[in-house]
Design a protein around this motif. Structure first.
Motif, PDB file in Angstrom:
ATOM      1  N   GLU A  24     -13.195  -1.697  -1.587  1.00 44.82           N
ATOM      2  CA  GLU A  24     -11.897  -1.742  -0.919  1.00 44.82           C
ATOM      3  C   GLU A  24     -11.126  -0.443  -1.163  1.00 44.82           C
ATOM      4  O   GLU A  24     -10.507   0.109  -0.241  1.00 44.82           O
ATOM      5  CB  GLU A  24     -11.069  -2.918  -1.423  1.00 44.82           C
ATOM      6  CG  GLU A  24      -9.725  -3.012  -0.699  1.00 44.82           C
ATOM      7  CD  GLU A  24      -8.753  -3.963  -1.397  1.00 44.82           C
ATOM      8  OE1 GLU A  24      -7.926  -4.546  -0.696  1.00 44.82           O
ATOM      9  OE2 GLU A  24      -8.810  -4.061  -2.633  1.00 44.82           O
ATOM     10  N   TYR A  25     -11.173   0.070  -2.391  1.00 47.70           N
ATOM     11  CA  TYR A  25     -10.490   1.332  -2.691  1.00 47.70           C
ATOM     12  C   TYR A  25     -10.993   2.449  -1.778  1.00 47.70           C
ATOM     13  O   TYR A  25     -10.199   3.195  -1.181  1.00 47.70           O
ATOM     14  CB  TYR A  25     -10.707   1.700  -4.157  1.00 47.70           C
ATOM     15  CG  TYR A  25     -10.365   3.134  -4.482  1.00 47.70           C
ATOM     16  CD1 TYR A  25      -9.044   3.528  -4.668  1.00 47.70           C
ATOM     17  CD2 TYR A  25     -11.361   4.099  -4.575  1.00 47.70           C
ATOM     18  CE1 TYR A  25      -8.724   4.852  -4.948  1.00 47.70           C
ATOM     19  CE2 TYR A  25     -11.059   5.422  -4.852  1.00 47.70           C
ATOM     20  CZ  TYR A  25      -9.739   5.796  -5.043  1.00 47.70           C
ATOM     21  OH  TYR A  25      -9.424   7.102  -5.307  1.00 47.70           O
TER      22      TYR A  25
ATOM     23  N   VAL B 231       0.833  -1.193   0.000  1.00 46.91           N
ATOM     24  CA  VAL B 231       0.000   0.000   0.000  1.00 46.91           C
ATOM     25  C   VAL B 231       0.870   1.246   0.000  1.00 46.91           C
ATOM     26  O   VAL B 231       2.062   1.200   0.315  1.00 46.91           O
ATOM     27  CB  VAL B 231      -0.942   0.030   1.222  1.00 46.91           C
ATOM     28  CG1 VAL B 231      -1.897  -1.149   1.199  1.00 46.91           C
ATOM     29  CG2 VAL B 231      -0.139   0.037   2.524  1.00 46.91           C
ATOM     30  N   TRP B 232       0.256   2.357  -0.341  1.00 50.75           N
ATOM     31  CA  TRP B 232       0.914   3.663  -0.284  1.00 50.75           C
ATOM     32  C   TRP B 232       0.076   4.591   0.582  1.00 50.75           C
ATOM     33  O   TRP B 232      -1.145   4.462   0.642  1.00 50.75           O
ATOM     34  CB  TRP B 232       1.058   4.254  -1.688  1.00 50.75           C
ATOM     35  CG  TRP B 232       2.010   3.502  -2.540  1.00 50.75           C
ATOM     36  CD1 TRP B 232       3.358   3.627  -2.615  1.00 50.75           C
ATOM     37  CD2 TRP B 232       1.658   2.457  -3.446  1.00 50.75           C
ATOM     38  NE1 TRP B 232       3.878   2.742  -3.516  1.00 50.75           N
ATOM     39  CE2 TRP B 232       2.845   2.005  -4.037  1.00 50.75           C
ATOM     40  CE3 TRP B 232       0.445   1.854  -3.813  1.00 50.75           C
ATOM     41  CZ2 TRP B 232       2.872   0.993  -4.976  1.00 50.75           C
ATOM     42  CZ3 TRP B 232       0.459   0.842  -4.747  1.00 50.75           C
ATOM     43  CH2 TRP B 232       1.678   0.415  -5.313  1.00 50.75           C
ATOM     44  N   ALA B 233       0.754   5.497   1.196  1.00 49.54           N
ATOM     45  CA  ALA B 233       0.058   6.437   2.077  1.00 49.54           C
ATOM     46  C   ALA B 233      -0.296   7.708   1.321  1.00 49.54           C
ATOM     47  O   ALA B 233       0.487   8.204   0.514  1.00 49.54           O
ATOM     48  CB  ALA B 233       0.943   6.774   3.276  1.00 49.54           C
ATOM     49  N   ILE B 234      -1.466   8.242   1.604  1.00 51.15           N
ATOM     50  CA  ILE B 234      -1.909   9.539   1.082  1.00 51.15           C
ATOM     51  C   ILE B 234      -1.778  10.520   2.236  1.00 51.15           C
ATOM     52  O   ILE B 234      -2.696  10.703   3.034  1.00 51.15           O
ATOM     53  CB  ILE B 234      -3.364   9.474   0.590  1.00 51.15           C
ATOM     54  CG1 ILE B 234      -3.552   8.349  -0.404  1.00 51.15           C
ATOM     55  CG2 ILE B 234      -3.784  10.807  -0.025  1.00 51.15           C
ATOM     56  CD1 ILE B 234      -2.726   8.492  -1.635  1.00 51.15           C
TER      57      ILE B 234
ATOM     58  N   GLY C 295      -6.454   6.669   4.571  1.00 47.30           N
ATOM     59  CA  GLY C 295      -5.258   7.344   4.096  1.00 47.30           C
ATOM     60  C   GLY C 295      -4.309   6.440   3.349  1.00 47.30           C
ATOM     61  O   GLY C 295      -3.097   6.700   3.301  1.00 47.30           O
ATOM     62  N   LEU C 296      -4.844   5.383   2.713  1.00 47.96           N
ATOM     63  CA  LEU C 296      -4.015   4.423   1.992  1.00 47.96           C
ATOM     64  C   LEU C 296      -4.578   4.171   0.609  1.00 47.96           C
ATOM     65  O   LEU C 296      -5.780   4.361   0.362  1.00 47.96           O
ATOM     66  CB  LEU C 296      -3.949   3.093   2.752  1.00 47.96           C
ATOM     67  CG  LEU C 296      -3.330   3.112   4.155  1.00 47.96           C
ATOM     68  CD1 LEU C 296      -3.556   1.781   4.834  1.00 47.96           C
ATOM     69  CD2 LEU C 296      -1.839   3.439   4.070  1.00 47.96           C
ATOM     70  N   VAL C 297      -3.707   3.740  -0.280  1.00 46.42           N
ATOM     71  CA  VAL C 297      -4.125   3.362  -1.628  1.00 46.42           C
ATOM     72  C   VAL C 297      -3.383   2.103  -2.024  1.00 46.42           C
ATOM     73  O   VAL C 297      -2.182   1.984  -1.812  1.00 46.42           O
ATOM     74  CB  VAL C 297      -3.845   4.481  -2.650  1.00 46.42           C
ATOM     75  CG1 VAL C 297      -4.137   3.997  -4.060  1.00 46.42           C
ATOM     76  CG2 VAL C 297      -4.685   5.701  -2.345  1.00 46.42           C
ATOM     77  N   ARG C 298      -4.123   1.164  -2.606  1.00 46.48           N
ATOM     78  CA  ARG C 298      -3.501   0.005  -3.236  1.00 46.48           C
ATOM     79  C   ARG C 298      -3.981  -0.003  -4.688  1.00 46.48           C
ATOM     80  O   ARG C 298      -4.993  -0.602  -5.012  1.00 46.48           O
ATOM     81  CB  ARG C 298      -3.895  -1.295  -2.540  1.00 46.48           C
ATOM     82  CG  ARG C 298      -3.202  -2.528  -3.143  1.00 46.48           C
ATOM     83  CD  ARG C 298      -3.741  -3.836  -2.586  1.00 46.48           C
ATOM     84  NE  ARG C 298      -3.436  -4.000  -1.180  1.00 46.48           N
ATOM     85  CZ  ARG C 298      -4.349  -4.093  -0.215  1.00 46.48           C
ATOM     86  NH1 ARG C 298      -5.629  -4.012  -0.530  1.00 46.48           N
ATOM     87  NH2 ARG C 298      -4.002  -4.258   1.041  1.00 46.48           N
ATOM     88  N   PRO C 299      -3.286   0.679  -5.570  1.00 41.53           N
ATOM     89  CA  PRO C 299      -3.773   0.772  -6.945  1.00 41.53           C
ATOM     90  C   PRO C 299      -3.691  -0.579  -7.649  1.00 41.53           C
ATOM     91  O   PRO C 299      -2.835  -1.391  -7.359  1.00 41.53           O
ATOM     92  CB  PRO C 299      -2.827   1.780  -7.582  1.00 41.53           C
ATOM     93  CG  PRO C 299      -1.577   1.640  -6.803  1.00 41.53           C
ATOM     94  CD  PRO C 299      -1.995   1.347  -5.399  1.00 41.53           C
TER      95      PRO C 299
ATOM     96  N   TRP D  54      -3.052  12.489 -17.975  1.00 43.50           N
ATOM     97  CA  TRP D  54      -2.776  12.053 -16.608  1.00 43.50           C
ATOM     98  C   TRP D  54      -2.890  10.531 -16.542  1.00 43.50           C
ATOM     99  O   TRP D  54      -3.203   9.865 -17.515  1.00 43.50           O
ATOM    100  CB  TRP D  54      -3.730  12.717 -15.622  1.00 43.50           C
ATOM    101  CG  TRP D  54      -5.160  12.258 -15.665  1.00 43.50           C
ATOM    102  CD1 TRP D  54      -5.757  11.318 -14.884  1.00 43.50           C
ATOM    103  CD2 TRP D  54      -6.200  12.742 -16.547  1.00 43.50           C
ATOM    104  NE1 TRP D  54      -7.091  11.188 -15.202  1.00 43.50           N
ATOM    105  CE2 TRP D  54      -7.381  12.050 -16.215  1.00 43.50           C
ATOM    106  CE3 TRP D  54      -6.234  13.695 -17.565  1.00 43.50           C
ATOM    107  CZ2 TRP D  54      -8.596  12.271 -16.881  1.00 43.50           C
ATOM    108  CZ3 TRP D  54      -7.426  13.915 -18.231  1.00 43.50           C
ATOM    109  CH2 TRP D  54      -8.579  13.220 -17.890  1.00 43.50           C
ATOM    110  N   ARG D  55      -2.600  10.001 -15.366  1.00 42.52           N
ATOM    111  CA  ARG D  55      -2.738   8.569 -15.123  1.00 42.52           C
ATOM    112  C   ARG D  55      -3.930   8.350 -14.203  1.00 42.52           C
ATOM    113  O   ARG D  55      -4.269   9.212 -13.383  1.00 42.52           O
ATOM    114  CB  ARG D  55      -1.469   8.007 -14.478  1.00 42.52           C
ATOM    115  CG  ARG D  55      -1.101   8.706 -13.163  1.00 42.52           C
ATOM    116  CD  ARG D  55       0.183   8.162 -12.557  1.00 42.52           C
ATOM    117  NE  ARG D  55       0.589   8.926 -11.399  1.00 42.52           N
ATOM    118  CZ  ARG D  55       1.469   9.927 -11.440  1.00 42.52           C
ATOM    119  NH1 ARG D  55       2.020  10.271 -12.596  1.00 42.52           N
ATOM    120  NH2 ARG D  55       1.787  10.575 -10.350  1.00 42.52           N
ATOM    121  N   ALA D  56      -4.549   7.190 -14.323  1.00 40.05           N
ATOM    122  CA  ALA D  56      -5.741   6.940 -13.511  1.00 40.05           C
ATOM    123  C   ALA D  56      -5.912   5.451 -13.280  1.00 40.05           C
ATOM    124  O   ALA D  56      -5.493   4.626 -14.098  1.00 40.05           O
ATOM    125  CB  ALA D  56      -6.983   7.498 -14.203  1.00 40.05           C
ATOM    126  N   SER D  57      -6.514   5.125 -12.152  1.00 39.31           N
ATOM    127  CA  SER D  57      -6.998   3.772 -11.906  1.00 39.31           C
ATOM    128  C   SER D  57      -8.503   3.864 -11.741  1.00 39.31           C
ATOM    129  O   SER D  57      -9.021   4.835 -11.207  1.00 39.31           O
ATOM    130  CB  SER D  57      -6.353   3.172 -10.651  1.00 39.31           C
ATOM    131  OG  SER D  57      -6.816   3.833  -9.486  1.00 39.31           O
TER     132      SER D  57
END
Length: 972
Positions: free
Chosen positions: A259-260, A159-162, A267-271, A246-249
């Motif tokens: 889940e998103y 995961v990544w933090a926002i 405060g997390l993202v798992r693209p 731009w990029r997008a999921s």
């Protein structure tokens, strides 16, 4: 997306930079400048050979010359050029424990040394020069503390933090005088600037999702540009700031989206996957560029003077992606046209290549790479290469490439707009024949031929022998006009007034009650009385409008008169006496080929003034006689449908009876004429979207189906129809006179492609979706597999509508019509191939082919849901008022209420009032508008010449404008 191998980069720096959700998450700060970079000066781009590390391009990197390394050691990435091309600004850290800091690199100096910009407090990312100033912008967390933000909770996986502490700052190029530009709670980062006016695009969670916004260079006038659920980020402008990429999921509805959204709240993202998108600079006309099913990011526009691969005139993007690597660990630079064609691999070096950006002042490309990292080390550095513009063979031919090639051929001006009767239409039919034959389909029009011939009426003219005399007085030629479905010949006899000529037992209306009209000429009032189906004043409800329109249908009135023995029918716009002002007389209907036919008796529209002297006598049943003769000349030309069959090749015991018809029309308007939205133009109306796009997509879908023929259990009959623009003539002929080997009883469904070349927001409208209950599940599966959204506006749910699916729906066959929406180029010479979204058309080819295959393999036929009555143009004093708008039938973003305008017609009331593409019309006079249908009903209750207040949503604000209606057509 797979975890990165340790051999590519340290810590997660390139991932942090690549996805730009945060700078690196490891705690610590940097010294004023990376020691390794300071100890290893980089050469100037313009002066090779002054002690710099000059590298050879790898095999397959034919676009890269004079590759030079500018930084040496640590993690260095996201290097972006200054407006004059003299400097780069980038983010770097020298140790795994550090977090990113912003530096400048004066690359034009003989031995450039990185210069620190940010203070070193907190994490920083995404720096960009602000044009026409000595300032830069970047994102920073320093207001939340000098330490790097804590790493994300990896117990929840990759995961990544926002980080909510990220805000965007503006400062001098030396970092002085930092000013905060964003102050809303939550993440604000990934900012880049417009080189023309300095406006800024950035990513924010201020409205609850990761979306792209635009603001002025001082942080004011913030506007939201994206609205779909999912991550949108890393936006960049093109050189003249008319477009962004731009990029997008896009997590799919259901568990993936749930889940998103749940992780985003934490405060997390798992693209999942990242694809490239592009839109106008105000966010309108958004379309997906790549469908690579990979992690694609960091797009940048090619300079406009670079032709791109194969000499393409399209806007072109360069980007980074792990496409092509089954393990997802090899990232290279790629290039692609904005329409999704000409995919090309630019770099081949092992490891990571990313964050490309072209210099604004010279033919050089900056990018980040670990191509020169010694074994055992994990550095990523900034490189610059001279761009060698040359034609390079595309990576592989895609469906988008094939579709665009077919559209370009069909929509070439040499095809003369594919008008009925033109050599260009015939050569287009020949082209389609050859294409489906190459795909493996056999001719199915009889005797192995692909051509189902029929005659097409192309023009109707009133002949000199047409005359009308009433009470012994001959009418002037401009006082009357035959209906296009009028029978020909003479008639004479007494006139009988039969009210409005309506017979409706359900409404207990019979205007023929007590009348003997046999052998007589019937006179009826045009339209329907106000009381038919609704109140006489106030807004017209949908049910009322439908009833009144059907009641006013003149062709039905002719049928009723003929059934009662009348010799002819005269129609006059003379409303019955009623309280209030008598409406102005409506113009006589045009003598259009689209309505051509034979009602079985002469039918004439006559002006009020011509009957003024005798109408009172008719109302009193006093004798009035008439004599008339109708003669019209009809010009015809030969046309043909291209009909081919793909035979089911499933084992004998598994084959099913019946067939699926899969079609698209290939004719268009020629040089314009009656149906043109630019009637004064005589240039070829090349019809790239309408409907070269449908035919080209049909051909590509045929290729896909042919490759799956062994799994087909029913035959597929593919038809490229002609004569659609003249009133679905080819499809009507097909349903009335099917070619040998095809019976309408065996057709289980019909799938139609008409105007599928302008896919926006990845959403396809499916007309006819409600013609069978089974469509919903079949479409969800087919469109989901193709990664397009077919769940939006259904449009004409029953299948009746102005395209080739209508005759099939009328014959009781379930239909599904793929349609990507109206636009300002509709029926104009400007509907050209350069505006086609070929990547989107390819996804529709995938979806429609999957849908056809699913229907072909259904054990049971689909059950047609018949409407209570077929939709009819009818005749009603409605749509006499027009604004000159072109609605977007996909609707406003996010399903919001209102009428999204795809454009306004030149010289129309909407343009005069200042309405424009992208406005959302929410109110018209006293009428609240939630749908296009509401808009139609509001127009039905309005009159030409009236002035009303229209309210539109523009940039999130209500804007009232005064509009004056003009006479016009139904909105389309």
């Amino acid at each position: 997306m797979s975890p990165r191998p340790r051999t590519i980069v340290v810590a997660c720096s390139w991932v942090c930079a690549a996805l730009s959700w945060f700078a690196c998450s490891t705690p610590s700060t940097l010294p004023p400048a990376p020691a390794s970079a300071a100890a290893s000066p980089a050469p100037a781009v313009s002066a090779p050979g002054n002690g710099a590390a000059v590298l050879l391009a790898r095999e397959g990197e034919s676009h890269l010359g004079d590759v030079r390394q500018l930084t040496f050691g640590g993690e260095n990435a996201e290097a972006y050029w200054s407006p004059n091309g003299a400097e780069l600004i980038f983010q770097a850290h020298a140790a795994p424990a550090g977090c990113d800091r912003i530096y400048r690199l004066p690359v034009m100096q003989p031995k450039p040394t990185p210069i620190a910009v940010s203070s070193g407090a907190g994490a920083t990312t995404c720096a960009f020069f602000l044009p026409h100033t000595t300032d830069v912008i970047f994102s920073s967390t320093h207001l939340a503390g000098a330490a790097c933000p804590p790493p994300p909770d990896r117990s929840r996986g990759y995961v990544w933090a926002i980080y909510p502490s990220y805000d965007i700052f503006r400062a001098g190029v030396d970092g002085s005088n930092p000013r905060r530009l964003t102050e809303t709670p939550g993440y604000d980062a990934e900012a880049t600037t417009c080189p023309v006016d300095g406006s800024i695009v950035f990513t924010s969670v201020r409205d609850g999702d990761l979306d792209i916004y635009r603001m002025d260079a001082d942080g004011k006038n913030v506007r939201r540009l994206t609205h779909e659920v999912g991550y949108d980020g890393g936006a960049v402008f093109d050189g003249n700031c008319t477009h962004i990429a731009w990029r997008a999921s896009r997590p799919r509805p259901g568990p993936e989206r749930d889940e998103y959204q749940r992780m985003l709240r934490d405060g997390l993202v798992r693209p999942t996957k990242l694809e490239l998108w592009m839109a106008d600079a105000d966010g309108s006309n958004a379309h997906q560029v790549t469908y690579l099913d990979a992690a694609s990011f960091a797009p940048a526009f090619f300079p406009t003077d670079f032709a791109g691969d194969a000499g393409s005139s399209q806007r072109r993007l360069i980007f980074s992606s792990n496409y092509g690597d089954p393990k997802g660990r090899e990232f290279d630079l790629w290039a692609i046209d904005a329409n999704g064609t000409n995919l090309e691999r630019v770099t081949t070096a092992p490891g990571f290549d990313g964050f490309p950006m072209f210099s604004p002042s010279s033919p050089h490309l900056a990018f980040a790479s670990n191509r020169a990292t010694p074994p055992g080390q994990h550095d990523t550095n900034v490189f610059v290469a001279r761009w060698e513009e040359k034609v390079v063979k595309r990576f592989s031919e895609t469906g988008a490439d094939r579709i665009l090639a077919d559209i370009r051929w069909l929509a070439d001006p040499e095809r003369q707009g594919r008008g009925v009767g033109t050599p260009g239409l015939e050569s287009s039919g020949t082209y389609i024949e050859a294409a489906v034959q190459r795909a493996g389909l056999k001719g199915a029009a009889g005797n192995g031929s692909y051509r189902q011939m029929f005659d097409v009426p192309v023009e109707i003219q009133v002949a000199a022998a047409t005359r009308v005399a009433i009470a012994g007085e001959t009418l002037a030629p401009d006082a009357f006009l035959p209906a296009p479905y009028s029978g020909q010949g003479a008639a004479q006899g007494p006139l009988v007034l039969a009210g409005y000529g309506i017979v409706d037992p359900e409404a207990k209306v019979d205007d023929y009650a007590g009348l003997d009209v046999k052998g007589k000429i019937v006179v009826v009032r045009r339209f329907a009385p106000e009381a038919t189906g609704g109140a006489s004043s106030g807004p017209v409800s949908p049910d009322d409008e439908a009833k009144r329109r059907r009641a006013g249908d003149v062709r039905r009135k002719a049928f009723l008169a003929r059934e009662r023995g009348a010799k002819a029918l005269i129609v006059v716009d003379q409303p019955a006496a009623a309280a209030g002002k008598v409406p102005d007389e409506a113009p006589l209907p045009a003598l259009r080929v689209a309505g051509y036919g034979d009602a079985g008796l002469p039918v004439l529209f006559v002006r009020r003034a011509a009957l003024q002297k005798v109408f009172a006598r008719l109302e009193k049943r006093q004798p009035v006689s008439a004599r008339l003769n109708v003669a019209v000349t009809v010009s015809r030309k030969p046309a043909f449908n291209v009909v081919a069959r793909l035979s089911a090749a499933a084992p004998e015991g598994e084959r099913l009876p019946g067939a699926v018809v899969f079609g698209a029309h290939y004719d268009h308007l020629g040089a314009g004429g009656l149906h043109s939205m630019d009637p004064d133009s005589r240039r070829p109306h090349v019809g790239a979207d309408d409907n070269a796009s449908g035919v080209a997509t049909l051909i590509e879908a045929a290729r896909l189906l042919a490759a799956r023929a062994s799994g087909l259990k029913r035959d597929v009959v593919l038809v490229a129809f002609s004569g659609e623009e003249e009133g679905a003539l080819g499809s009507t002929h097909f349903t009335r006179s099917p070619p040998p080997g095809v019976t309408m009883k065996e057709v289980v469904a019909m799938v139609n492609l008409d105007m599928v070349g302008r896919l926006r927001d990845n959403k396809v409208t499916i007309l006819g979706r409600g013609s069978a209950d089974e469509w919903a599940g079949l479409l969800d599966a087919a469109c989901g597999g193709a990664r397009v959204d077919c769940s939006g506006t259904e449009g004409a749910a029953d299948g009746y509508g102005p395209s080739d699916q209508m005759p099939f729906a009328a014959a009781g066959i379930p239909v599904a019509h793929f349609f990507t929406g109206s636009h300002t180029d509709y029926h104009r010479p400007s509907d050209t191939p350069d505006k086609i979204n070929a990547a989107g058309a390819n996804q529709i080819a995938l979806a429609s082919a999957a849908l056809v295959q699913a229907v072909a393999n259904r054990p049971a036929p689909m059950a047609m849901k018949r409407a209570a009555s077929p939709s009819t143009a009818g005749d009603m004093r409605s749509f006499g008022a027009s604004l000159g708008t072109i609605p977007d039938y996909a609707g406003p973003p996010g399903g919001a209420p209102g009428v999204l305008l795809a454009g306004v017609r030149a010289g129309g009331p909407a343009e005069a009032a200042g309405l424009r593409r992208g406005d959302i019309l929410v109110k018209l006079g006293a009428h609240q508008l939630r749908t296009v249908e509401d808009f139609m009903y509001a127009l039905a209750a309005s009159k030409p010449g009236e002035t009303a207040t229209a309210v539109v949503l523009r940039d999130g604000k209500e804007v009232p404008v005064k509009v004056t209606f003009q006479a016009g057509h139904r909105p389309r």
